[in-house]
Motif scaffolding. Structure first.
Motif, PDB file in Angstrom:
ATOM      1  N   LEU A   1      33.348  34.833  37.195  1.00  0.00           N
ATOM      2  CA  LEU A   1      33.533  34.840  35.906  1.00  0.00           C
ATOM      3  C   LEU A   1      35.029  34.227  35.631  1.00  0.00           C
ATOM      4  O   LEU A   1      35.765  34.630  36.247  1.00  0.00           O
ATOM      5  N   SER A   2      35.164  33.239  34.875  1.00  0.00           N
ATOM      6  CA  SER A   2      36.460  32.652  34.428  1.00  0.00           C
ATOM      7  C   SER A   2      36.909  32.917  32.954  1.00  0.00           C
ATOM      8  O   SER A   2      35.997  33.030  32.092  1.00  0.00           O
ATOM      9  N   PRO A   3      38.304  33.119  32.762  1.00  0.00           N
ATOM     10  CA  PRO A   3      38.762  33.261  31.456  1.00  0.00           C
ATOM     11  C   PRO A   3      38.331  32.103  30.655  1.00  0.00           C
ATOM     12  O   PRO A   3      38.513  31.046  31.098  1.00  0.00           O
ATOM     13  N   ASN A   4      38.558  32.472  29.435  1.00  0.00           N
ATOM     14  CA  ASN A   4      38.234  31.307  28.468  1.00  0.00           C
ATOM     15  C   ASN A   4      39.665  30.527  28.278  1.00  0.00           C
ATOM     16  O   ASN A   4      40.670  30.836  29.071  1.00  0.00           O
ATOM     17  N   GLU A   5      39.673  29.783  27.396  1.00  0.00           N
ATOM     18  CA  GLU A   5      41.155  28.485  27.336  1.00  0.00           C
ATOM     19  C   GLU A   5      42.384  29.322  27.140  1.00  0.00           C
ATOM     20  O   GLU A   5      43.273  29.140  27.900  1.00  0.00           O
TER      21      GLU A   5
ATOM     22  N   ALA B   1      52.953  27.145  41.330  1.00  0.00           N
ATOM     23  CA  ALA B   1      52.239  26.739  40.197  1.00  0.00           C
ATOM     24  C   ALA B   1      50.910  26.411  39.979  1.00  0.00           C
ATOM     25  O   ALA B   1      50.233  26.133  38.971  1.00  0.00           O
ATOM     26  N   GLY B   2      49.969  27.290  41.016  1.00  0.00           N
ATOM     27  CA  GLY B   2      48.444  27.004  40.982  1.00  0.00           C
ATOM     28  C   GLY B   2      47.978  25.716  40.561  1.00  0.00           C
ATOM     29  O   GLY B   2      48.511  24.903  41.325  1.00  0.00           O
ATOM     30  N   GLY B   3      46.999  25.249  39.625  1.00  0.00           N
ATOM     31  CA  GLY B   3      46.437  24.253  39.423  1.00  0.00           C
ATOM     32  C   GLY B   3      47.305  23.234  39.134  1.00  0.00           C
ATOM     33  O   GLY B   3      47.286  22.152  39.046  1.00  0.00           O
ATOM     34  N   SER B   4      48.737  23.495  38.699  1.00  0.00           N
ATOM     35  CA  SER B   4      49.661  22.433  38.096  1.00  0.00           C
ATOM     36  C   SER B   4      50.230  21.878  39.294  1.00  0.00           C
ATOM     37  O   SER B   4      50.819  20.574  39.066  1.00  0.00           O
TER      38      SER B   4
ATOM     39  N   THR C   1      43.494  32.073  35.285  1.00  0.00           N
ATOM     40  CA  THR C   1      43.588  31.127  34.534  1.00  0.00           C
ATOM     41  C   THR C   1      42.915  29.828  35.264  1.00  0.00           C
ATOM     42  O   THR C   1      43.556  29.551  36.523  1.00  0.00           O
ATOM     43  N   GLY C   2      42.272  29.213  34.662  1.00  0.00           N
ATOM     44  CA  GLY C   2      41.731  27.958  35.416  1.00  0.00           C
ATOM     45  C   GLY C   2      40.317  28.091  36.139  1.00  0.00           C
ATOM     46  O   GLY C   2      39.686  27.062  36.395  1.00  0.00           O
ATOM     47  N   GLY C   3      40.130  29.046  36.689  1.00  0.00           N
ATOM     48  CA  GLY C   3      38.795  29.422  37.699  1.00  0.00           C
ATOM     49  C   GLY C   3      38.724  28.924  38.642  1.00  0.00           C
ATOM     50  O   GLY C   3      39.988  28.155  39.474  1.00  0.00           O
ATOM     51  N   ARG C   4      37.716  28.655  39.306  1.00  0.00           N
ATOM     52  CA  ARG C   4      37.547  28.103  40.550  1.00  0.00           C
ATOM     53  C   ARG C   4      37.552  26.540  40.513  1.00  0.00           C
ATOM     54  O   ARG C   4      37.293  25.842  39.515  1.00  0.00           O
ATOM     55  N   GLY C   5      38.229  26.059  41.547  1.00  0.00           N
ATOM     56  CA  GLY C   5      38.328  24.404  41.402  1.00  0.00           C
ATOM     57  C   GLY C   5      39.962  24.234  41.513  1.00  0.00           C
ATOM     58  O   GLY C   5      40.386  23.032  41.289  1.00  0.00           O
ATOM     59  N   ASP C   6      40.680  25.268  41.373  1.00  0.00           N
ATOM     60  CA  ASP C   6      42.159  24.965  41.390  1.00  0.00           C
ATOM     61  C   ASP C   6      42.921  24.573  42.548  1.00  0.00           C
ATOM     62  O   ASP C   6      43.954  24.078  42.610  1.00  0.00           O
TER      63      ASP C   6
ATOM     64  N   PHE D   1      49.924  27.343  34.879  1.00  0.00           N
ATOM     65  CA  PHE D   1      49.319  27.543  36.126  1.00  0.00           C
ATOM     66  C   PHE D   1      48.232  26.467  35.931  1.00  0.00           C
ATOM     67  O   PHE D   1      47.368  26.282  37.026  1.00  0.00           O
ATOM     68  N   GLY D   2      47.951  25.974  34.704  1.00  0.00           N
ATOM     69  CA  GLY D   2      46.898  25.036  34.711  1.00  0.00           C
ATOM     70  C   GLY D   2      47.167  23.660  34.094  1.00  0.00           C
ATOM     71  O   GLY D   2      46.393  22.918  33.299  1.00  0.00           O
TER      72      GLY D   2
END
Length: 348
Positions: A77-81, A237-240, A47-52, A212-213
């Motif tokens: 490839l990244s997941p959708n929302e 929490a990843g991107g959070s 979730t969130g893809g590259r850039g986290d 996570f985002g």
């Protein structure tokens, strides 16, 4: 989910980005390639893809390093929302001939077991997904980590540095994986100070990967801990996590990052609050897997464990904030490696 494995016509739009590198030694089918075949690596993000600035970025770093060294191509490839298209991501990569295909994150647990058996000549790996029993397919390797061991050291650092005797933990999504971070952190802190107060909260419940985002929610949760008296908060929490750092800065406190050395990825305004980061070397694990694949050394239906003994987890020292306690941290680390300390993987 097998019906969903028929690739949707619009799924090409799901690519976060792709980079074509010069061709070189690389891929083949099944367990590894030969020097005459082109390496084509497929990477399906969490979730969130590259850039986290965390988990996904670390996976990208390892894949990119391998492709730079070996030559070939890297497709991302990244997941959708709502992350409902994970089957399509893996299917698209396999159908387009990418090999190996690497799924990033435990959320691929179910879908990789649906997709991999349909592509027996493609080698798959899953970061944070065990496959020791082969249930996901004979062509899937689990890249797993002793997150609890690195988190134990984060707890040691937090307890040694806390001036209030009150610290916190923010998890992205309540799940067995993130509970390993929590369990290790709590155990490490209590090993130093059995009376320490530890606030613990998850941004989203089990099954809801939005935690996570969501930096805004991460900031709110962490701010509540700082307001309650915590002076150091560790996030998994990843991107959070950027929200946790923002809360630390706003309240004049400190935080502990995760996965990558987040002192190096945040801006200068937040660097003073990133006391350390629990390094989870997803980059090293992904790079080594691709190297093993290129040499024909991937077995499948097994796990590769990354722990303190392999330096697969650890603590970052950027900023110099834990230099004065490094000796004590090293003592705990050695006791874990020696087996004197057994770190729990579940919370009480």
């Amino acid at each position: 989910m097998k019906a969903a494995a028929l690739l949707l016509a619009g799924s090409m739009a799901l690519a976060a980005c792709a980079s074509d590198e010069p061709t070189g030694s690389g891929s083949g089918e099944g367990g590894g390639g030969t020097a005459t075949e082109e390496l084509r690596v497929g990477l399906a993000y969490d979730t969130g893809g590259r850039g986290d600035q965390s988990f996904n970025d670390s996976a990208y770093g390892g894949a990119a390093a391998a492709v730079d060294a070996l030559g070939g191509e890297l497709q991302e490839l990244s997941p959708n929302e709502d992350a409902s298209n994970r089957v399509e991501l893996l299917t698209q990569l396999a159908e387009q001939g990418f090999n190996p295909v690497i799924a990033v994150g435990f959320a691929y647990d179910d879908v990789i077991g649906e997709v991999a058996p349909q592509f027996p000549d493609t080698t798959f790996a899953q970061v944070d997904g065990s496959n020791t029993d082969g249930a996901k397919g004979d062509n899937v390797t689990g890249l797993v980590f002793a997150e609890e061991e690195g988190s134990f050291l984060a707890g040691v650092a937090a307890a040694l540095k806390s001036e209030s005797g009150h610290i916190g933990f923010v998890g992205g999504v309540q799940s067995p994986l993130i509970e390993k971070f929590e369990a290790g952190y709590v155990a490490g802190a209590q090993a130093v100070n059995p009376q320490i107060t530890i606030d613990r909260q998850y941004i989203s419940p089990a099954g809801d990967v939005s935690g996570f985002g969501d930096p805004a929610r991460g900031q709110i949760v962490a701010q509540g801990m700082y307001d309650a008296g915590a002076d150091i908060v560790y996030h998994a929490a990843g991107g959070s996590g950027i929200g946790v750092f923002q809360a630390a800065a706003a309240s004049g406190n400190r935080a502990i990052g995760v996965d990558s050395d987040q002192y190096l990825t945040v801006g200068p305004e937040l660097q003073p609050v990133v006391m350390t980061s629990m390094l989870k070397r997803v980059d090293n694990a992904v790079e080594q897997f691709i190297n093993d694949y290129s040499e024909g050394n991937v077995q499948g239906a097994t796990d590769v464990l990354n722990d303190l003994s392999t330096e697969g987890v650890g603590l970052a020292t950027s900023g110099g904030f834990i230099d004065d306690i490094q000796g004590e941290i090293d003592q705990y680390r050695q006791q874990i490696v020696d087996g004197t300390i057994t770190v729990p993987t579940t919370v009480e």
